[in-house]
Motif scaffolding. Structure first.
Motif, mmCIF file in Angstrom:
data_model
loop_
_atom_site.group_PDB
_atom_site.id
_atom_site.type_symbol
_atom_site.label_atom_id
_atom_site.label_comp_id
_atom_site.label_asym_id
_atom_site.label_seq_id
_atom_site.Cartn_x
_atom_site.Cartn_y
_atom_site.Cartn_z
ATOM 1 N N GLU A 67 58.177 1.845 37.335
ATOM 2 C CA GLU A 67 57.117 1.850 38.345
ATOM 3 C C GLU A 67 56.324 3.148 38.318
ATOM 4 O OE1 GLU A 67 54.819 -0.068 40.713
ATOM 5 O OE2 GLU A 67 56.791 -0.986 40.533
ATOM 6 N N GLY A 68 57.007 4.262 38.059
ATOM 7 C CA GLY A 68 56.303 5.528 38.010
ATOM 8 C C GLY A 68 55.259 5.574 36.918
ATOM 9 N N VAL A 69 55.552 4.949 35.775
ATOM 10 C CA VAL A 69 54.568 4.887 34.691
ATOM 11 C C VAL A 69 53.360 4.076 35.129
ATOM 12 C CG1 VAL A 69 54.169 4.117 32.321
ATOM 13 C CG2 VAL A 69 56.355 5.156 32.936
ATOM 14 N N ARG A 70 53.598 2.988 35.844
ATOM 15 C CA ARG A 70 52.481 2.162 36.320
ATOM 16 C C ARG A 70 51.578 2.947 37.272
ATOM 17 N NH1 ARG A 70 55.712 -3.083 38.372
ATOM 18 N NH2 ARG A 70 57.627 -2.446 37.313
ATOM 19 N N LEU A 71 52.180 3.864 38.014
ATOM 20 C CA LEU A 71 51.380 4.675 38.933
ATOM 21 C C LEU A 71 50.502 5.681 38.203
ATOM 22 C CD1 LEU A 71 54.025 5.281 41.724
ATOM 23 C CD2 LEU A 71 51.903 3.980 41.951
ATOM 24 N N GLU A 72 50.769 5.901 36.924
ATOM 25 C CA GLU A 72 49.902 6.780 36.138
ATOM 26 C C GLU A 72 48.611 6.085 35.722
ATOM 27 O OE1 GLU A 72 51.514 9.623 33.269
ATOM 28 O OE2 GLU A 72 53.490 8.718 33.611
ATOM 29 N N ALA A 73 48.493 4.797 35.988
ATOM 30 C CA ALA A 73 47.295 4.044 35.609
ATOM 31 C C ALA A 73 46.171 4.351 36.582
ATOM 32 C CB ALA A 73 47.598 2.540 35.606
ATOM 33 N N GLN A 74 45.389 5.367 36.285
ATOM 34 C CA GLN A 74 44.331 5.811 37.183
ATOM 35 C C GLN A 74 42.962 5.866 36.512
ATOM 36 O OE1 GLN A 74 44.857 6.321 40.402
ATOM 37 N NE2 GLN A 74 47.069 6.092 40.349
ATOM 38 N N THR A 75 42.864 5.506 35.268
ATOM 39 C CA THR A 75 41.583 5.515 34.568
ATOM 40 C C THR A 75 41.361 4.171 33.891
ATOM 41 O OG1 THR A 75 42.648 6.461 32.623
ATOM 42 C CG2 THR A 75 41.602 8.018 34.137
ATOM 43 N N ASP A 76 40.151 3.947 33.389
ATOM 44 C CA ASP A 76 39.801 2.649 32.814
ATOM 45 C C ASP A 76 40.750 2.227 31.706
ATOM 46 O OD1 ASP A 76 37.680 2.622 34.539
ATOM 47 O OD2 ASP A 76 36.192 3.227 33.046
ATOM 48 N N LEU A 77 41.047 3.147 30.787
ATOM 49 C CA LEU A 77 41.909 2.846 29.647
ATOM 50 C C LEU A 77 43.039 3.857 29.576
ATOM 51 C CD1 LEU A 77 39.077 1.972 27.135
ATOM 52 C CD2 LEU A 77 40.799 0.379 27.991
ATOM 53 N N CYS A 78 44.222 3.373 29.264
ATOM 54 C CA CYS A 78 45.424 4.193 29.304
ATOM 55 C C CYS A 78 46.065 4.252 27.916
ATOM 56 C CB CYS A 78 46.415 3.605 30.301
ATOM 57 S SG CYS A 78 45.771 3.446 31.988
ATOM 58 N N TRP A 79 46.122 5.454 27.352
ATOM 59 C CA TRP A 79 46.772 5.654 26.061
ATOM 60 C C TRP A 79 48.268 5.816 26.318
ATOM 61 C CZ3 TRP A 79 43.482 9.501 22.684
ATOM 62 C CH2 TRP A 79 42.123 9.127 22.738
ATOM 63 N N LEU A 80 49.083 5.050 25.604
ATOM 64 C CA LEU A 80 50.524 5.036 25.813
ATOM 65 C C LEU A 80 51.182 6.026 24.856
ATOM 66 C CD1 LEU A 80 50.878 1.143 25.921
ATOM 67 C CD2 LEU A 80 50.251 2.698 27.789
ATOM 68 N N CYS A 81 51.857 7.018 25.402
ATOM 69 C CA CYS A 81 52.367 8.131 24.597
ATOM 70 C C CYS A 81 53.887 8.222 24.643
ATOM 71 C CB CYS A 81 51.771 9.450 25.079
ATOM 72 S SG CYS A 81 49.956 9.499 25.014
ATOM 73 N N GLU A 82 54.480 8.416 23.483
ATOM 74 C CA GLU A 82 55.928 8.546 23.343
ATOM 75 C C GLU A 82 56.258 9.770 22.482
ATOM 76 O OE1 GLU A 82 56.876 3.709 23.082
ATOM 77 O OE2 GLU A 82 57.349 5.036 21.406
ATOM 78 N N GLN A 83 57.544 10.064 22.391
ATOM 79 C CA GLN A 83 58.100 11.056 21.460
ATOM 80 C C GLN A 83 57.352 12.404 21.457
ATOM 81 O OE1 GLN A 83 58.955 9.316 17.521
ATOM 82 N NE2 GLN A 83 58.457 7.321 18.407
ATOM 83 N N PRO A 84 57.292 13.055 22.609
ATOM 84 C CA PRO A 84 56.625 14.361 22.637
ATOM 85 C C PRO A 84 57.378 15.401 21.816
ATOM 86 C CG PRO A 84 57.823 13.978 24.678
ATOM 87 C CD PRO A 84 57.875 12.682 23.904
ATOM 88 N N GLN A 85 56.644 16.281 21.192
ATOM 89 C CA GLN A 85 57.202 17.435 20.488
ATOM 90 C C GLN A 85 56.331 18.645 20.820
ATOM 91 O OE1 GLN A 85 58.785 16.740 16.333
ATOM 92 N NE2 GLN A 85 57.342 15.041 16.429
#
Length: 302
Positions: free
Chosen positions: A112-130
Motif C-alpha cells: 500500500e505504501g508504494v501505491r501512495l507514491e503514485a502522485q504524478t501522471d506516470l510512475c517509473w518503477l525502480c528496483e535494486q538500488p546501488q
C-alpha cells in the motif's frame, strides 16, 4: 552524448534529480520516480543530484512523507541519508517498468505504501538500488542522457548494493519482454473506477500535503541548475505539476513527493563541509591531490 527524453540509443543512461529525492531513490527509500513522460529505458539508470541545495523544510517534508507511507506497511524507524549531496553522481537503480498513476494506485500486488507514491501522471518503477561509496562531482543534463565513458568506468567500480526498508519486486506481465510493464499494461487487471483509498490518518494526510507542497517549488522553470556550456541552448526545463520526485535537470552554468547535498554548501544541520570529489581523482588514485581524497560521509559502506 544524447540529451532529452525522446527515445534514444542509451548506453549508460543517467537522470539528474533534485535533492532530497535523488538520495532517497538511491538509498532504496523511494521506489517510484514520477514524471509527466514515460520512461524511455529499461535496466540500469544512473542517478545524479542537481546542484540546488535543498532547504531544511523540503527535507523534513519528504522524510515525514516516507515515514508515514512506510508506517502504512508496518515499517518504522527509517534510516534516512545523513547528507544530501549536490552536483554529484550518487548511484543507480533498475527501471523495470512505467505505469500510469491510476494503475499503480490500484495495483494490489504491491504494498500500500508504494501505491501512495503514485502522485504524478506516470510512475517509473525502480528496483535494486546501488550507491557509490564515494559520490563524485559531475555536471548534469536535461532528461535521460548517457554518462561519459570515463565517468561510467570510474563509477561502475565504486557501487555497493543497498537494502531498502521494504524492497519491492514489480512483476512483468511478460517476463520475456522488458517493456511489457508499460502504461496500460495492468489496467485490465483492476477495475477502472477503483481507487486504492485508505482510511487515512490525519498525520498521513498532512504528510502527503507537505510532500506535494515541497514538490511545487519545481513546477516552474528551474533557474539554478548546472550544465556544461553547450547545454545553454538546449531545450528549457518543462513546467512540471506536483512532482513527488526529484524532478528536473541541471541546465544552467551554476547548478519531487512520492516521486520526485552532500551539499557543496551544506545546510545548517550538517557538521562540516565536504571537499568535492571528481571522477578524475577516482580514476587516478595513485596521484595524490592537494586536498587529499576523502570519502563523502553521505555514502558510507554499510
Amino acid at each position: 552524448m544524447r540529451r532529452g527524453h525522446s527515445s534514444g540509443n542509451y548506453r549508460n543512461p543517467c537522470l539528474t534529480m533534485h535533492q532530497p529525492w535523488a538520495s532517497l531513490l538511491v538509498y532504496g527509500i523511494k521506489r517510484i520516480e514520477g514524471r509527466t513522460w514515460a520512461a524511455p529505458i529499461r535496466g540500469r539508470l544512473w542517478i545524479h543530484a542537481a546542484s540546488k541545495v535543498p532547504d531544511e523544510a523540503t527535507i523534513k517534508a519528504m522524510e515525514d512523507f516516507y515515514r508515514e507511507i512506510y508506517a502504512v506497511d508496518g515499517i518504522a524507524d527509517l534510516k534516512f541519508p545523513e547528507y544530501y549531496p549536490v552536483s554529484r553522481l550518487l548511484g543507480c537503480v533498475e527501471v523495470v517498468g512505467c505505469v500510469r498513476r491510476e494503475e499503480l494506485a490500484c495495483w494490489e500486488m504491491v504494498p500500500e505504501g508504494v501505491r501512495l507514491e503514485a502522485q504524478t501522471d506516470l510512475c517509473w518503477l525502480c528496483e535494486q538500488p546501488q550507491k557509490l561509496l564515494i559520490p563524485f562531482e559531475m555536471r548534469g543534463y536535461q532528461g535521460v542522457y548517457n554518462l561519459e565513458k570515463k565517468i561510467y568506468e570510474a563509477a561502475i567500480r565504486g557501487l555497493t548494493p543497498v537494502e531498502g526498508p521494504l524492497p519491492v519486486k514489480f512483476l512483468l506481465p511478460n517476463p520475456q519482454d522488458p517493456f511489457s510493464l508499460k502504461p496500460g499494461s495492468i489496467s485490465a487487471n483492476v477495475p477502472e473506477t477503483r481507487t486504492s483509498e485508505l482510511e487515512r490518518s490525519s498525520s498521513l494526510t498532512a504528510a502527503i500535503a507537505g510532500a506535494r507542497a515541497a514538490a511545487t517549488q519545481f513546477s516552474k522553470k528551474v533557474q539554478d541548475l548546472e550544465t556544461t556550456p553547450q547545454t545553454n541552448t538546449a531545450q528549457s526545463v518543462r513546467t512540471l505539476p506536483l512532482k513527488s520526485e526529484s524532478f528536473e535537470e541541471d541546465t544552467t552554468p551554476s547548478a519531487n513527493l512520492s516521486e520526485t547535498s552532500n551539499k557543496g554548501a551544506l545546510t545548517s544541520n550538517n557538521k562540516e563541509k565536504i571537499s568535492p570529489i571528481k571522477y578524475e581523482e577516482i580514476t587516478r588514485p595513485s596521484q595524490p591531490s592537494s586536498g587529499g581524497l576523502r570519502p563523502h560521509p553521505g555514502a558510507p559502506s554499510k
